[in-house]
Design a protein around this motif. Structure first.
Motif, PDB file in Angstrom:
ATOM      1  N   THR A  98       0.723  -1.171   0.113  1.00 40.59           N
ATOM      2  CA  THR A  98       0.058  -0.055   0.152  1.00 40.59           C
ATOM      3  C   THR A  98       0.982   1.382   0.076  1.00 40.59           C
ATOM      4  O   THR A  98       0.604   2.208  -0.467  1.00 40.59           O
ATOM      5  CB  THR A  98      -0.873   0.174   1.322  1.00 40.59           C
ATOM      6  N   LYS A  99       2.004   1.284   0.604  1.00 39.67           N
ATOM      7  CA  LYS A  99       3.005   2.323   1.002  1.00 39.67           C
ATOM      8  C   LYS A  99       3.378   2.697  -0.633  1.00 39.67           C
ATOM      9  O   LYS A  99       3.537   3.802  -1.085  1.00 39.67           O
ATOM     10  CB  LYS A  99       4.028   2.173   1.645  1.00 39.67           C
ATOM     11  N   VAL A 100       3.751   1.489  -1.367  1.00 44.08           N
ATOM     12  CA  VAL A 100       4.327   1.770  -2.781  1.00 44.08           C
ATOM     13  C   VAL A 100       3.213   2.408  -3.645  1.00 44.08           C
ATOM     14  O   VAL A 100       3.515   3.252  -4.361  1.00 44.08           O
ATOM     15  CB  VAL A 100       4.851   0.308  -3.475  1.00 44.08           C
ATOM     16  N   LEU A 101       2.034   1.863  -3.425  1.00 41.51           N
ATOM     17  CA  LEU A 101       0.921   2.504  -4.326  1.00 41.51           C
ATOM     18  C   LEU A 101       0.603   4.088  -3.989  1.00 41.51           C
ATOM     19  O   LEU A 101       0.369   4.642  -4.812  1.00 41.51           O
ATOM     20  CB  LEU A 101      -0.460   1.659  -3.868  1.00 41.51           C
ATOM     21  N   LEU A 102       0.674   4.131  -2.462  1.00 39.73           N
ATOM     22  CA  LEU A 102       0.539   5.558  -2.050  1.00 39.73           C
ATOM     23  C   LEU A 102       1.492   6.452  -2.882  1.00 39.73           C
ATOM     24  O   LEU A 102       1.433   7.686  -3.210  1.00 39.73           O
ATOM     25  CB  LEU A 102       0.772   5.600  -0.796  1.00 39.73           C
ATOM     26  N   ALA A 103       3.042   5.839  -2.927  1.00 40.34           N
ATOM     27  CA  ALA A 103       4.066   6.638  -3.367  1.00 40.34           C
ATOM     28  C   ALA A 103       3.964   7.221  -4.879  1.00 40.34           C
ATOM     29  O   ALA A 103       4.098   7.916  -5.574  1.00 40.34           O
ATOM     30  CB  ALA A 103       5.337   5.802  -3.285  1.00 40.34           C
ATOM     31  N   LYS A 104       3.240   5.985  -5.718  1.00 39.41           N
ATOM     32  CA  LYS A 104       2.925   6.190  -6.862  1.00 39.41           C
ATOM     33  C   LYS A 104       1.780   7.382  -7.375  1.00 39.41           C
ATOM     34  O   LYS A 104       1.703   8.132  -8.019  1.00 39.41           O
ATOM     35  CB  LYS A 104       2.373   5.016  -7.605  1.00 39.41           C
ATOM     36  N   GLU A 105       0.756   7.126  -6.401  1.00 39.65           N
ATOM     37  CA  GLU A 105      -0.301   8.205  -6.345  1.00 39.65           C
ATOM     38  C   GLU A 105       0.100   9.571  -6.163  1.00 39.65           C
ATOM     39  O   GLU A 105      -0.399  10.526  -6.691  1.00 39.65           O
ATOM     40  CB  GLU A 105      -1.522   7.503  -5.464  1.00 39.65           C
ATOM     41  N   GLU A 106       1.409   9.569  -5.056  1.00 40.94           N
ATOM     42  CA  GLU A 106       1.681  10.997  -4.874  1.00 40.94           C
ATOM     43  C   GLU A 106       2.643  11.336  -6.103  1.00 40.94           C
ATOM     44  O   GLU A 106       2.462  12.632  -6.351  1.00 40.94           O
ATOM     45  CB  GLU A 106       2.700  10.818  -3.538  1.00 40.94           C
ATOM     46  N   GLU A 107       3.265  10.711  -6.728  1.00 42.25           N
ATOM     47  CA  GLU A 107       3.999  10.946  -8.205  1.00 42.25           C
ATOM     48  C   GLU A 107       2.884  11.528  -8.989  1.00 42.25           C
ATOM     49  O   GLU A 107       2.979  12.388  -9.757  1.00 42.25           O
ATOM     50  CB  GLU A 107       4.627   9.917  -8.558  1.00 42.25           C
ATOM     51  N   LYS A 108       1.782  10.859  -9.133  1.00 40.15           N
ATOM     52  CA  LYS A 108       0.870  11.222 -10.084  1.00 40.15           C
ATOM     53  C   LYS A 108       0.130  12.580  -9.700  1.00 40.15           C
ATOM     54  O   LYS A 108      -0.268  13.252 -10.469  1.00 40.15           O
ATOM     55  CB  LYS A 108      -0.429  10.073 -10.046  1.00 40.15           C
TER      56      LYS A 108
END
Length: 205
Positions: A70-80
């Protein structure tokens, strides 16, 4: 500007929503991990069985793995989100630039319109004159059309009368021919009778 992999151009609103949802998931997972740790502590204090301990430990490992994912997904969403914010900033600047250009063009058009108001009034007057002339011409044409319709009606009546006269003439002609044939037959019959009587008298002598 290129769109990053896994990013759909749905606007920054949808990205922020996904970002908030992921943050809620992380908070829930952290709360669950905390509860599991408390359970393990209680189990240690109460001397739980090995099977129960291993089951709790396995669940804790799975939750940690899910938390990391989930943290990885959150990092990707922050990038987006950062990418979307950058796009919004670029579009805002472009919109402001276009707005200034539009206002400048509009001002120029207004100035030109004021300068040409006299020409516009002349054109309006000319158009009104042409429209009045067209209306008069239409009235004349309507009158002519009514005259033509009346003439067509009269012609139709005359044709009907002519057809009736022709029909009466044919009937009269047929009657005259019939009477002529009857008279001719009577005449021939009378002539034949006279000739027969003459021959009879001649024989009697």
């Amino acid at each position: 500007m290129a769109t990053p992999v896994g990013w759909s151009q749905g606007g920054s609103g949808s990205v922020c929503l996904a970002f908030d949802q992921l943050r809620d998931v992380i908070e829930s997972q952290e709360e669950l991990i905390h509860q599991l740790r408390n359970v393990m502590v209680l189990q240690d204090e109460n001397f739980v069985s090995k099977e129960e301990f291993q089951a709790v430990e396995k669940k804790l490992v799975e939750e940690k793995a899910a938390h990391a994912k989930t943290k990885v997904l959150l990092a990707k969403e922050e990038e987006k989100l950062q990418f979307a914010l950058g796009e919004v900033e670029v579009l805002s600047k472009q919109l402001e630039k276009e707005k200034l250009a539009f206002e400048k063009a509009l001002s120029s058009v207004k100035s030109r319109a004021l300068q040409e108001s006299s020409k516009k009034d002349q054109l309006i007057t000319k158009c009104n004159e042409i429209e009045s002339h067209i209306i008069k011409q239409e009235d004349i044409l309507n009158g002519k059309e009514n005259e033509i319709k009346e003439l067509q009606h009269v012609i139709s009546q005359q044709k009907e009368i002519f057809r009736n006269h022709m029909s009466d003439f044919r009937i009269q002609k047929q009657q005259e021919n019939y009477m002529a044939q009857v008279l001719d037959q009577k005449h021939k019959k009378a002539s034949g009778t006279r000739q027969a009587r003459s021959h009879q008298r001649a024989r009697e002598k």
